[in-house]
Design an enzyme around this catalytic site. Structure first.
Site, PDB file in Angstrom:
ATOM      1  N   GLY A 101       8.135   5.167   0.435  1.00 25.26           N
ATOM      2  CA  GLY A 101       8.357   6.161   1.488  1.00 25.26           C
ATOM      3  C   GLY A 101       7.292   6.099   2.559  1.00 25.26           C
ATOM      4  N   SER A 119       7.999  19.173  -5.309  1.00 20.55           N
ATOM      5  CA  SER A 119       8.305  20.025  -4.153  1.00 20.55           C
ATOM      6  C   SER A 119       8.419  21.491  -4.539  1.00 20.55           C
ATOM      7  CB  SER A 119       9.634  19.564  -3.537  1.00 20.55           C
ATOM      8  OG  SER A 119      10.122  20.500  -2.601  1.00 20.55           O
ATOM      9  N   GLU A 175      10.596  23.292  -3.465  1.00 19.30           N
ATOM     10  CA  GLU A 175      12.031  23.567  -3.606  1.00 19.30           C
ATOM     11  C   GLU A 175      12.432  23.646  -5.079  1.00 19.30           C
ATOM     12  OE1 GLU A 175      14.540  24.193  -1.451  1.00 19.30           O
ATOM     13  OE2 GLU A 175      13.238  24.206   0.308  1.00 19.30           O
ATOM     14  N   TYR A 182      18.834  18.687  -4.039  1.00 18.33           N
ATOM     15  CA  TYR A 182      17.509  18.103  -3.812  1.00 18.33           C
ATOM     16  C   TYR A 182      16.495  18.696  -4.779  1.00 18.33           C
ATOM     17  CZ  TYR A 182      12.939  17.439  -1.598  1.00 18.33           C
ATOM     18  OH  TYR A 182      11.629  17.153  -1.361  1.00 18.33           O
TER      19      TYR A 182
END
Length: 329
Positions: free
Chosen positions: A9, A128, A130, A152
């Protein structure tokens, strides 16, 4: 002896900031890019030309093994993922494969590459906030129950626990950073903070009239990406691998971001420029994210350096320059 790092990434926001940080510390840095003709390759080549580019794919374990053999890294930072939450509902399967199973693939590739000397490669997984989703306590810390509310988030939970499993099963030096929202002028234009900073710059320059958003009452804990990659590096310098929440400990509504951004360019009545559209609302919203980074403060000696106000202004200023350059001003 020069340390070597491999970053998946590398063309993303975090990968770019991390590559410069590691280069500044004297590392030899390798970046994994998917595909021979990836259009983002030029971005990292211009941002950090010293980075050595390797091709590979988180879904292709043989390519990961080749990358490990080519780079012979002391540290691997897995930042590769399909990271746009809204897109994960549109393509849950691909998100699960890349963001979830991709973590297993790189962990297993490292295990095979390292062999009996499992601790010779230190691993960082980009977890994350999230993962907290429907938050079970405020603020969120390393021990908070995970309750993801998007494909996700679910994929990130899989990768997070797989990282813990490889640490506990094989003795791998594998750490996860549970990073709360972090932004910068390098953030993708599909993310709400960058969407706003670009629009504010264009409205200030008379290049557009309005901005359409989803839920402007959503609350997030926003920090600066440049600060957060420093925390990643610090995790891999510890004798013992562990998991850390990385956050500012402050929560702000999207409307606060709008208020600072528009006022920074001299527009106080921003409400007439901003419209909400139900199509941009999440099917399951994450209403309040705010992290407790006490463990990172105490163990890593890490603290954020850029305030929320400073972050917003930094992003707007960068996009003002970008839009002026595009318009030939």
């Amino acid at each position: 002896m020069t340390k070597r790092a491999l970053i998946t990434g590398v063309t993303g926001q975090d990968g770019m900031y991390l590559s410069r940080l590691l280069l500044s510390k004297g590392y030899e840095v390798f970046g994994l890019v998917r595909g021979q003709n990836n259009p983002k390759r030029q971005i990292i080549e211009e941002w950090a030309p010293e980075v050595k580019i390797l091709t590979g794919d988180l879904l292709d374990q043989s390519s990961l093994l080749r990358a490990l053999n080519a780079s012979q890294p002391d540290e691997v930072y897995n930042l590769g993922a399909i990271s746009f939450v809204a897109y994960s509902w549109e393509n849950a399967q691909l998100t699960s494969q890349v963001t979830g199973l991709g973590v297993l693939n790189i962990l297993e590739a490292i295990r095979l590459y390292a062999g009996d000397d499992i601790e010779k490669v230190r691993f960082y997984q980009a977890s994350s906030s999230e993962m907290f989703g429907r938050v079970q306590e405020v603020p969120q810390r390393e021990t908070t129950l995970l309750w993801p509310r998007s494909p996700y988030g679910v994929a990130k939970v899989y990768g997070h626990y797989m990282t813990i499993n490889y640490r506990e099963s094989y003795g791998m030096h594998a750490s996860s950073g549970v990073l709360f929202n972090h932004e910068s002028p390098l953030r993708g234009p599909e993310f709400v903070t960058r969407k706003i900073s670009i629009a504010v710059a264009r409205i200030a320059l008379g290049l557009q009239e309005q901005l359409t958003l989803g839920n402007i009452d959503a609350k997030r804990d926003w920090g600066f990406a440049g600060d957060y990659v420093d925390a990643m590096w610090r995790m891999l310098q510890q004798d013992t691998a562990d998991d850390y929440v990385i956050s500012t400990g402050e929560t702000h509504e999207v409307r606060e971001y709008l208020d600072i951004a528009f006022n920074h360019v001299g527009i106080s009545d921003w409400e007439k420029h901003v419209f909400q559209d139900p199509q941009f609302f999440r099917p399951a919203e994450v209403d309040l994210l705010i992290g407790d980074a006490a463990k990172a403060h105490e163990t890593l000696g890490w603290k954020p350096t850029l305030s929320f106000d400073g972050l917003v202004k930094k992003m707007v200023d960068a996009d003002l320059e970008n839009e002026k350059a595009k318009a030939g001003r």
